[in-house]
Design a protein around this motif. Structure first.
Motif, PDB file in Angstrom:
ATOM      1  N   SER A 133      77.073 -37.613 104.746  1.00  0.00           N
ATOM      2  CA  SER A 133      77.672 -36.943 105.899  1.00  0.00           C
ATOM      3  C   SER A 133      76.985 -37.303 107.215  1.00  0.00           C
ATOM      4  CB  SER A 133      77.618 -35.425 105.682  1.00  0.00           C
ATOM      5  OG  SER A 133      76.267 -35.012 105.560  1.00  0.00           O
ATOM      6  N   HIS A 134      75.801 -37.863 107.142  1.00  0.00           N
ATOM      7  CA  HIS A 134      75.095 -38.211 108.369  1.00  0.00           C
ATOM      8  C   HIS A 134      75.620 -39.542 108.905  1.00  0.00           C
ATOM      9  CE1 HIS A 134      71.839 -39.049 111.180  1.00  0.00           C
ATOM     10  NE2 HIS A 134      71.449 -37.795 111.039  1.00  0.00           N
ATOM     11  N   PRO A 135      75.846 -39.632 110.214  1.00  0.00           N
ATOM     12  CA  PRO A 135      76.424 -40.875 110.744  1.00  0.00           C
ATOM     13  C   PRO A 135      75.525 -42.094 110.549  1.00  0.00           C
ATOM     14  CG  PRO A 135      76.480 -39.116 112.385  1.00  0.00           C
ATOM     15  CD  PRO A 135      75.651 -38.616 111.246  1.00  0.00           C
ATOM     16  N   LYS A 136      74.229 -41.858 110.477  1.00  0.00           N
ATOM     17  CA  LYS A 136      73.308 -42.995 110.473  1.00  0.00           C
ATOM     18  C   LYS A 136      72.669 -43.245 109.106  1.00  0.00           C
ATOM     19  CE  LYS A 136      69.918 -44.318 113.907  1.00  0.00           C
ATOM     20  NZ  LYS A 136      68.982 -43.707 114.845  1.00  0.00           N
ATOM     21  N   PHE A 137      72.452 -42.153 108.365  1.00  0.00           N
ATOM     22  CA  PHE A 137      71.681 -42.276 107.129  1.00  0.00           C
ATOM     23  C   PHE A 137      72.461 -41.742 105.935  1.00  0.00           C
ATOM     24  CE2 PHE A 137      68.645 -41.049 110.603  1.00  0.00           C
ATOM     25  CZ  PHE A 137      68.187 -42.331 110.851  1.00  0.00           C
ATOM     26  N   ILE A 138      71.890 -41.994 104.754  1.00  0.00           N
ATOM     27  CA  ILE A 138      72.568 -41.567 103.524  1.00  0.00           C
ATOM     28  C   ILE A 138      71.520 -41.066 102.532  1.00  0.00           C
ATOM     29  CG2 ILE A 138      72.540 -43.913 102.537  1.00  0.00           C
ATOM     30  CD1 ILE A 138      75.400 -43.283 101.509  1.00  0.00           C
ATOM     31  N   LEU A 139      71.880 -40.057 101.735  1.00  0.00           N
ATOM     32  CA  LEU A 139      70.954 -39.490 100.742  1.00  0.00           C
ATOM     33  C   LEU A 139      71.573 -39.588  99.353  1.00  0.00           C
ATOM     34  CD1 LEU A 139      68.645 -37.688  99.594  1.00  0.00           C
ATOM     35  CD2 LEU A 139      69.945 -35.704 100.376  1.00  0.00           C
ATOM     36  N   ASP A 140      70.852 -40.262  98.451  1.00  0.00           N
ATOM     37  CA  ASP A 140      71.259 -40.316  97.049  1.00  0.00           C
ATOM     38  C   ASP A 140      70.189 -39.591  96.238  1.00  0.00           C
ATOM     39  OD1 ASP A 140      71.906 -40.823  94.454  1.00  0.00           O
ATOM     40  OD2 ASP A 140      72.312 -42.956  94.734  1.00  0.00           O
ATOM     41  N   ARG A 141      70.487 -38.325  95.875  1.00  0.00           N
ATOM     42  CA  ARG A 141      69.462 -37.495  95.227  1.00  0.00           C
ATOM     43  C   ARG A 141      69.065 -38.030  93.854  1.00  0.00           C
ATOM     44  NH1 ARG A 141      72.584 -33.534  97.859  1.00  0.00           N
ATOM     45  NH2 ARG A 141      71.387 -32.371  99.394  1.00  0.00           N
ATOM     46  N   ASP A 142      69.939 -38.792  93.205  1.00  0.00           N
ATOM     47  CA  ASP A 142      69.593 -39.317  91.888  1.00  0.00           C
ATOM     48  C   ASP A 142      68.422 -40.298  91.959  1.00  0.00           C
ATOM     49  OD1 ASP A 142      71.572 -37.801  90.895  1.00  0.00           O
ATOM     50  OD2 ASP A 142      73.000 -39.434  90.575  1.00  0.00           O
ATOM     51  N   ARG A 143      68.132 -40.797  93.149  1.00  0.00           N
ATOM     52  CA  ARG A 143      67.006 -41.729  93.302  1.00  0.00           C
ATOM     53  C   ARG A 143      65.771 -41.031  93.844  1.00  0.00           C
ATOM     54  NH1 ARG A 143      70.656 -46.038  96.530  1.00  0.00           N
ATOM     55  NH2 ARG A 143      71.806 -46.916  94.761  1.00  0.00           N
ATOM     56  N   CYS A 144      65.871 -39.717  94.047  1.00  0.00           N
ATOM     57  CA  CYS A 144      64.767 -38.974  94.660  1.00  0.00           C
ATOM     58  C   CYS A 144      63.708 -38.662  93.607  1.00  0.00           C
ATOM     59  CB  CYS A 144      65.301 -37.687  95.271  1.00  0.00           C
ATOM     60  SG  CYS A 144      64.030 -36.607  95.934  1.00  0.00           S
ATOM     61  N   VAL A 145      62.438 -38.861  93.932  1.00  0.00           N
ATOM     62  CA  VAL A 145      61.348 -38.547  93.008  1.00  0.00           C
ATOM     63  C   VAL A 145      60.617 -37.263  93.420  1.00  0.00           C
ATOM     64  CG1 VAL A 145      61.008 -40.900  92.197  1.00  0.00           C
ATOM     65  CG2 VAL A 145      59.816 -40.135  94.263  1.00  0.00           C
ATOM     66  N   LEU A 146      61.161 -36.533  94.403  1.00  0.00           N
ATOM     67  CA  LEU A 146      60.616 -35.252  94.857  1.00  0.00           C
ATOM     68  C   LEU A 146      59.161 -35.357  95.316  1.00  0.00           C
ATOM     69  CD1 LEU A 146      62.253 -32.985  92.152  1.00  0.00           C
ATOM     70  CD2 LEU A 146      62.872 -33.062  94.552  1.00  0.00           C
ATOM     71  N   CYS A 147      58.845 -36.479  95.976  1.00  0.00           N
ATOM     72  CA  CYS A 147      57.479 -36.662  96.477  1.00  0.00           C
ATOM     73  C   CYS A 147      57.240 -35.838  97.727  1.00  0.00           C
ATOM     74  CB  CYS A 147      57.214 -38.133  96.770  1.00  0.00           C
ATOM     75  SG  CYS A 147      58.159 -38.772  98.170  1.00  0.00           S
ATOM     76  N   THR A 148      58.309 -35.383  98.364  1.00  0.00           N
ATOM     77  CA  THR A 148      58.304 -34.568  99.598  1.00  0.00           C
ATOM     78  C   THR A 148      57.705 -35.285 100.811  1.00  0.00           C
ATOM     79  OG1 THR A 148      56.175 -33.403  99.341  1.00  0.00           O
ATOM     80  CG2 THR A 148      58.096 -32.447  98.226  1.00  0.00           C
ATOM     81  N   ARG A 149      57.637 -36.612 100.755  1.00  0.00           N
ATOM     82  CA  ARG A 149      57.180 -37.299 101.969  1.00  0.00           C
ATOM     83  C   ARG A 149      58.122 -37.001 103.141  1.00  0.00           C
ATOM     84  NH1 ARG A 149      55.916 -43.597 100.661  1.00  0.00           N
ATOM     85  NH2 ARG A 149      54.178 -43.357  99.231  1.00  0.00           N
ATOM     86  N   CYS A 150      59.441 -37.004 102.856  1.00  0.00           N
ATOM     87  CA  CYS A 150      60.411 -36.737 103.923  1.00  0.00           C
ATOM     88  C   CYS A 150      60.268 -35.315 104.443  1.00  0.00           C
ATOM     89  CB  CYS A 150      61.831 -36.991 103.417  1.00  0.00           C
ATOM     90  SG  CYS A 150      62.235 -36.054 101.937  1.00  0.00           S
ATOM     91  N   VAL A 151      60.033 -34.361 103.501  1.00  0.00           N
ATOM     92  CA  VAL A 151      59.865 -32.970 103.904  1.00  0.00           C
ATOM     93  C   VAL A 151      58.678 -32.857 104.853  1.00  0.00           C
ATOM     94  CG1 VAL A 151      59.388 -30.629 103.079  1.00  0.00           C
ATOM     95  CG2 VAL A 151      60.819 -32.163 101.706  1.00  0.00           C
ATOM     96  N   ARG A 152      57.587 -33.512 104.452  1.00  0.00           N
ATOM     97  CA  ARG A 152      56.359 -33.386 105.235  1.00  0.00           C
ATOM     98  C   ARG A 152      56.438 -34.144 106.558  1.00  0.00           C
ATOM     99  NH1 ARG A 152      52.218 -35.561 101.284  1.00  0.00           N
ATOM    100  NH2 ARG A 152      54.028 -36.332 100.136  1.00  0.00           N
ATOM    101  N   VAL A 153      57.022 -35.337 106.550  1.00  0.00           N
ATOM    102  CA  VAL A 153      57.050 -36.098 107.801  1.00  0.00           C
ATOM    103  C   VAL A 153      57.943 -35.392 108.815  1.00  0.00           C
ATOM    104  CG1 VAL A 153      58.993 -37.694 107.399  1.00  0.00           C
ATOM    105  CG2 VAL A 153      57.034 -38.449 108.709  1.00  0.00           C
ATOM    106  N   CYS A 154      59.029 -34.801 108.344  1.00  0.00           N
ATOM    107  CA  CYS A 154      59.950 -34.140 109.255  1.00  0.00           C
ATOM    108  C   CYS A 154      59.318 -32.866 109.812  1.00  0.00           C
ATOM    109  CB  CYS A 154      61.261 -33.814 108.534  1.00  0.00           C
ATOM    110  SG  CYS A 154      62.550 -33.252 109.641  1.00  0.00           S
ATOM    111  N   ASP A 155      58.545 -32.180 108.964  1.00  0.00           N
ATOM    112  CA  ASP A 155      57.904 -30.936 109.387  1.00  0.00           C
ATOM    113  C   ASP A 155      56.657 -31.212 110.227  1.00  0.00           C
ATOM    114  OD1 ASP A 155      57.248 -28.170 109.429  1.00  0.00           O
ATOM    115  OD2 ASP A 155      55.805 -28.525 107.823  1.00  0.00           O
ATOM    116  N   GLU A 156      55.809 -32.122 109.724  1.00  0.00           N
ATOM    117  CA  GLU A 156      54.483 -32.264 110.319  1.00  0.00           C
ATOM    118  C   GLU A 156      54.457 -33.243 111.499  1.00  0.00           C
ATOM    119  OE1 GLU A 156      52.067 -33.442 106.968  1.00  0.00           O
ATOM    120  OE2 GLU A 156      52.645 -31.658 105.822  1.00  0.00           O
TER     121      GLU A 156
END
Lengths: 198, 264, 548
Positions: free
Chosen positions: B149-172
């Motif tokens: 749904s994002h115009p620029k990016f795409i998320l495929d959860r089946d490839r996610c390893v739940l490392c939370t790097r994205c969670v942390r980089v976006c927050d921190e």
């Protein structure tokens, strides 16, 4: 054509087979990319079964079989059983055989009947019906080879490069001839020789 | 293995004696085992750890053996103490690491041949480096809908390893906290905003840092074909060091020596 | 905030009022008996007494749990100056019979079953933390005070220094009842010595083991005891804030604790200036969302802070950096319930119970294949055989004992040949099990051990928080392997993978949940390996390893 002065096992030349289960034959294409090394292989072994040899029934007494593709239908299942029953060293050859890879992408969709319906009935060719006799029955899931039969060696890659095939294949032939344990021979592979994808 | 003590920016020289895989090395005070090992060229596998982000400790791949410790401390989270004896490799550790990598492959849909990140994927590299040539566990074959749904990016959860790097980089780093984890156990998954389609999350700044740090192909640029994605995890350490005024020596460019003048 | 209450005056008033009654009927009103219909029983008794206009002389008291939950609803009738009678399986008809014959009539009714006073289940018990359970109305502060409540807090605050309190707890040898058995005195000292002025103490009531309800019973039956224990902990360690963390699945315990806190604050037993001193202790209940992992202390703290309940790396330990970065100590509810009696009766008395290494008592939730099940409090060091064969009166229905599981999903199975093992922290751990929080499930010979292990693995799989890979995915794969074996399609290599993956999950998981999740598999494999092997499709003909 058999040269008994060549090294081999049981006083005969090595017998190598390849098999093509649920896969795109890309691994076999990569196998053909061995190019001149195919001559080295021919010097040491007979190719006794596979897409490259026009033989209908899997033969007995095979030393090594490279199995490409996942187990995705009833034919694959039968052939896999025949391979295991008649082969000393079974090699899971390429990502489809090793993990299911592309062929397993359908597994997340569940039962394949809906998919068959979509392909053969909803988007029909001239017949508009599900295939019956000629096409083997799809299994509920496309499975890695080792889920169906015991596998001795894994050679991942989509496809494994010719260099990786060559390194593994000749090391395995050496091991079979000298009676070494193939798994311990393969355990010393370099990281570059083990890689999913390409 | 050489262990020439390198000074830190600021001039402090390492002074803490540590034994790393049988070799005597000097560590900086407060340095983690992982930072030390990297500085002296000893590889330790990591996945969730990323320089510039907080320590998470979820992947467990950097577990090492420390003499006198009953459990396996994490190299990313454990600071050196004088006379510490660390082993970064052993048959037991190799087995644990192989099994953890295999578990990740079993959990997701990591079809390298069809993945945007193939060739630049940390999970793919971990399999090669740790000798994972097949997955002996039952494959899960997940099929979670892709969020495009994002115009620029795409998320495929089946490839996610739940490392939370994205969670942390976006927050921190970005300060937007678009990402978080919902549910638990094998139901745990990445969510955007208040569990909305990513494209509807107004706090997303389109900065792309989450894509830059994703170790797999879970987060990608729209329109990327298999094998075309190149993550840029070093970006974050570069940014945080820049913010702190301690420029790093980013591999592959932007190298800057300590005595160089830093442009404002 | 009301006036400071005078403990002696409240007690004398309560006991005086009690002496004017001819009968008291104690109706167990804990979750177990309530679910069996205790509310209706109480209403029936009350209605009959009111109809007879005897409300002034006959008191109907809702109480906490008596432990023999399998025989509920329970009603104990105590005529003044006579021996009490405990009725079991009381329904509304039974309640009317008790009112008619015993409360309003001549004596014990013949229409309701009576629990034998010398029932082995009751006789073997030593009640310390459950001393008031089933004896007082948990919703009335006065009842608690009459039974000695807040006496220890008064002693500690008005006549002991914090150091003296610490010393008493340390010398008592009390160890954490949440399962790991860390010395409580040492933990308190860590917090007392931690730098910082805004320290916090937390009661961990997030009991989650299947079949375990020790903490729930303590909180439901004697909530003031938990408050008192926590307040003493706060005084001894210099903490002025406390939290009671428990799960949303315990609504009755939440209600009673909150009511108790309100009453204690009104009576100035909590809050600012307790007993007229300058000691302050404020207390709040925090309710979790029911995740098992929130019993792990770092996940518990995250949940209290309103964050996602996942464990974080230690160090830093909570006593260094806990709630909102402040030094924090977490004690199990049962541990805290031991504090008031230790202060009241001294560490030497406490050490006279239990064993040298594990003094005191332990509450167990006895479940599974036993004639009598429920909650027991026994001295540490008692043998499993005494608990199973004497107190639980053995396995019923012609079945035979196979194993006892302690420690819930984190524990292990103990087979028959180890039944004489004394129950304490060290002995259970040596057997590959653990004390745990106090779940004790007896398994008879009809149970398949691989299926039993699969049950616990399913529990751990569903309760894993998902943060670390070995626990999140490892439990899924261990369950899949167990499932394959249980369904009879497993092979020897599955058994090998099962064992090797157990080692990795144990060694590399982040918190105790993952580290101990394989324990039921490992211990059943150790003691009952042949059951696994018999299920394999490629089992060798002659298997001689293991066996039960």
């Amino acid at each position: 054509m058999t040269d008994t002065t060549e090294p081999g096992v049981h006083g005969r030349r090595l017998r190598v087979a390849t098999a093509w289960l649920g896969g795109c034959s890309g691994c076999h294409m990569s196998f053909l990319d061995l190019d001149e090394s195919l001559f080295d292989l021919a010097d040491r072994a007979d190719i006794v079964f596979g897409p490259l040899a026009d033989i209908k029934v899997f033969p007995a007494d095979v030393d090594l079989t490279l199995v490409e593709g996942s187990v995705t239908n009833s034919d694959n299942q039968e052939l896999a059983a025949a391979i295991r029953a008649n082969t000393t060293v079974v090699v899971s050859f390429g990502d489809c055989a090793v993990t299911g890879n592309i062929t397993s992408l359908r597994n997340g969709l569940g039962d394949p009947s809906g998919m068959l319906e979509r392909v053969y009935v909803e988007h029909p060719d001239l017949t508009g019906q599900l295939p019956t006799d000629v096409v083997p029955t799809l299994l509920p899931q496309a499975l890695p080879l080792h889920d169906v039969i015991d596998v001795d060696v894994y050679l991942p890659g989509c496809p494994p490069s010719a260099a990786r095939i060559k390194a593994a294949l000749f090391a395995l032939l050496d091991a079979i001839e000298s009676g070494q344990d193939v798994q311990s021979v393969m355990a010393t592979r370099a990281p570059d020789d083990i890689r999913f994808g390409n | 293995m050489t262990a020439a003590p390198t000074p830190r920016p600021g001039g402090a020289r390492p002074s803490v004696p540590v034994t790393l895989d049988g070799t005597d090395v000097l560590a900086h005070e407060g340095e983690t085992i992982l930072a030390l090992a990297r500085r002296v060229g000893v590889p330790i596998p990591t996945l969730c750890q990323l320089d510039g982000l907080s320590v998470y400790g979820g992947c467990r791949l950097c577990s090492v053996e420390v003499a006198g410790e009953h459990r396996l401390p994490l190299a990313c989270a454990t600071e050196v103490v004088p006379e510490m004896e660390v082993r970064t490799t052993s048959p037991t550790l190799a087995n644990h690491r192989r099994r953890i990598v295999a578990l990740l492959f079993a959990e997701g849909s990591h079809v390298c041949a069809a993945c945007v990140a193939s060739g630049a994927c940390e999970l793919q590299d971990l399999a090669s480096e740790n000798g994972v040539d097949h997955i002996s566990y039952e494959m899960t074959f997940p099929r979670t809908p892709v969020d495009a749904s994002h115009p620029k990016f795409i998320l495929d959860r089946d490839r996610c390893v739940l490392c939370t790097r994205c969670v942390r980089v976006c927050d921190e780093i970005e300060g937007a906290h678009v990402w978080d984890i919902a549910q638990r156990g094998n139901q745990a998954h990445l969510i955007a905003g208040m569990d909305q389609p990513w494209g509807e999350v107004s706090s997303c700044t389109w900065c792309g840092k989450c894509v830059a740090v994703c170790p797999t192909g879970a987060l990608a640029w729209q329109g990327t074909a298999p094998g075309e994605l190149h993550a840029d995890p070093g970006l974050i350490a570069f940014l945080t060091d820049a913010r702190d005024g301690t420029w790093d020596d980013r591999a592959g460019g932007n190298e800057r020596r300590d005595d160089e003048e830093v442009a404002p | 905030m009301g006036a400071q209450i005078d403990l002696d005056a409240v007690r004398d008033g309560e006991l005086g009022a009690r002496s004017r009654r001819t009968h008291r009927a104690l109706v167990c009103s804990s979750t177990g008996c309530l679910s069996a219909g205790a509310a209706g029983v109480r209403a029936a008794l009350k209605a009959d007494v009111e109809a007879a206009e005897q409300s002034e002389t006959i008191q109907i008291v809702p109480t906490g749990c008596r432990g023999i939950c399998s025989r509920g609803p329970l009603v104990q009738v105590e005529p003044r100056g006579e021996d009490p009678t405990l009725y079991q399986h009381v329904d509304t008809d039974g309640a009317h019979a008790i009112a008619r014959d015993h409360l309003l009539g001549e004596g014990v009714t013949a229409d309701v079953e009576v629990v034998a006073p010398n029932l082995p289940f009751l006789e073997g018990q030593v009640k310390v933390v459950l001393a008031n359970a089933g004896r007082i109305d948990p919703e009335r502060l006065e009842d608690s005070v009459a039974a000695g409540g807040y006496r220890a807090l008064h002693t500690a605050i008005t006549s002991m220094t914090p150091e003296q309190v610490l010393d008493q707890i340390d010398r008592s040898g009390l160890r954490g009842r949440g399962g790991a058995g860390y010395p409580t005195g040492r933990k308190w000292k860590l917090l007392a010595e931690a730098p910082g002025t805004d320290k916090v103490v937390v009661a961990n009531g997030d009991e989650g083991d299947p079949g375990a309800f020790m903490d729930r019973t303590i909180m439901e039956s004697d909530p003031h005891r938990v408050l008192e224990g926590l307040a003493i902990a706060g005084y001894a360690t210099g903490a002025e804030r406390g939290f009671l963390f428990l799960r949303a699945e315990y609504p009755l315990a939440i209600e009673r604790l909150e009511r108790a806190i309100r009453a204690a604050k009104r009576g100035r037993l909590l809050g600012k200036g307790i007993f007229g001193t300058d000691v302050t202790f404020n207390l709040e209940v925090r309710v979790g969302a029911g995740a098992f992992v929130c019993g792990e202390e770092t996940a518990l703290l995250a949940s209290i802070e309103g964050r996602r309940g996942t464990p974080t790396l230690r160090p830093p330990y909570p006593t260094e950096r806990g709630l909102w970065g402040q030094p924090t100590m977490i004690n199990n509810v049962e541990t805290l319930a031991n504090i008031p009696p230790i202060i009241n009766r001294g560490p030497e008395w406490f050490r006279s119970l239990g064993t040298e290494e594990s003094p005191g008592t332990k509450v167990f939730a006895l479940a599974g294949s036993l004639t009598t099940t429920g909650l027991i409090e026994v001295p540490m060091g008692i043998s499993l055989r005494t608990i199973v064969e004497d107190m639980g009166e053995g396995v019923p229905g012609g079945r035979s004992f196979k194993a006892a599981q302690t420690g819930g999903p984190s524990g292990g199975c103990i087979p028959e040949r180890f039944l004489d093992t004394p129950v304490d922290y060290e002995h259970l751990r040596a057997l590959g099990s653990m004390m745990g929080s106090g779940g004790l499930v007896v398994i008879d010979d009809s149970v398949s051990m691989p299926e039993f292990a699969r049950f616990y693995m399913e529990f751990c799989r569903d309760e894993s928080c998902g943060k670390c890979v070995p626990c999140r995915v490892g439990t899924v794969e261990l369950h899949a392997l167990l499932d394959r074996i249980c369904q009879g399609t497993g092979r020897q290599r599955d058994l090998r993978h099962l064992e090797s993956l157990c080692r990795t999950v144990q060694a590399t998981s982040l918190c105790g949940l993952g580290q101990s999740a394989p324990n039921p598999v490992v211990s059943t494999l150790e003691h009952f390996r042949s059951e696994y092997e018999a299920l394999l499709t490629d089992v060798p003909a002659a298997t001689t390893r293991g066996g039960s």
